[in-house]
Design an enzyme around this catalytic site. Sequence first.
Site, PDB file in Angstrom:
ATOM      1  N   ASP A 115     -16.463  53.454 -69.212  1.00  0.00           N
ATOM      2  CA  ASP A 115     -16.815  53.630 -70.622  1.00  0.00           C
ATOM      3  C   ASP A 115     -17.825  54.770 -70.782  1.00  0.00           C
ATOM      4  OD1 ASP A 115     -16.840  53.136 -73.311  1.00  0.00           O
ATOM      5  OD2 ASP A 115     -18.070  51.324 -73.182  1.00  0.00           O
ATOM      6  N   ASN A 145      -6.831  49.978 -77.541  1.00  0.00           N
ATOM      7  CA  ASN A 145      -7.081  51.424 -77.696  1.00  0.00           C
ATOM      8  C   ASN A 145      -6.075  52.130 -78.604  1.00  0.00           C
ATOM      9  OD1 ASN A 145      -8.440  51.903 -74.335  1.00  0.00           O
ATOM     10  ND2 ASN A 145      -9.500  51.570 -76.267  1.00  0.00           N
TER      11      ASN A 145
END
Length: 249
Positions: free
Chosen positions: A27, A75
Site C-alpha cells: 500500500d 479496486n
Amino acid sequence: MTQAAPKTQASDPGGAPGPRHVAIIMDGNGRWARARGRPRLFGHHAGAKRVREIVEACPDLGVKYLTIFAFSTENWKRTQTEVAGLMSLFRRYITKEARALRDEGVRVRFIGDRVKLDDKLVAMMDELEGMTAHNDRVHLTIALNYGSRDEVSRATQRLAQDVADGRLDPAEVDEETLPRYLDTRVLPDPDLVIRTSGEARISNFLLWQSAYAEYEFIDTLWPDFTCDIFARLVRSYGARDRRFGAVTA
Ligand code: FPP
C-alpha cells in the site's frame, strides 16, 4: 482439489523460527506519487520495481512463499484510467519478468477470480504459471482480483455443489475442508503479514488463512520498501513466540 497444503514451518516444533510464508499488502503507491507531484500510476510503476527486489531477497531470508496483493475485488471502484493503467502494468510486468522469474527458480501462481479479467491478461497469467510450474526455489503468489470474502463465497459454492452431488458428506465438514476449496489450497498459511503505508487494516486479504499469522504494519510507503526493511521484519519475526493458542512451558 484434495491436495493437502504443506504445514507451516512455524507450527513445526523442530523447524527454524523464520517465517516460511510472508504475505504483503503493498500500500501507499498513490501517496508516494502524489508527494512527487506525479500521477498515481507513476507510483504503481515504482511499486512494481520493488516486487522484483523483494522476490529476489526471499531465498537468502528463508522465505519460501511470498504472496502479494496486487489488485483487490474492491479496486474496480477506482477511476477507469487507474484500473486500465494497472491492468496494462500487470501485462507489462508478465512480459518483462517472465523469463527472469523462470530462470531464477520462481514458481508463479495467481489467486483471485479470473472471470472479470480480460482474456489476454488471463492467457498471459496461465502461460506464466505453466512456464514456471517446475520451479521450487521461491513460490510467488500474486493476488489479482482477489478478495477473501469473494474467495470464500466461490469456495463455498463448490463445496455445496460437492454436497449436492453426493461427493461430500456434510457431517464430515470440519476446519480442514474449506481450505481445500480456497484459491490458496496448495499453499501453507502465511506466518507473517506485512502492510505498508501506515494503515492498520487487513482489507479482505487472506482472512481465513491468516488466523494465526503475525502482523506488521509499517509506515513506509510500498515504493520505498527496501530489502533491508524486509530483512528486518523477517528477522524480528524469528524472535517471537507463536503459541497457536497453546501455553508453552
Ligand atoms: C495500493 O496502493 C496498491 C495497489 C492497489 C496496487 C498494487 C500494485 C503494485 C505494487 C504494482 C505492481 C504489482 C505487480 C505484481 C506487478 P494505493 O494506490 O492504494 O496507494 P494509496 O493508498 O497511497 O493511494
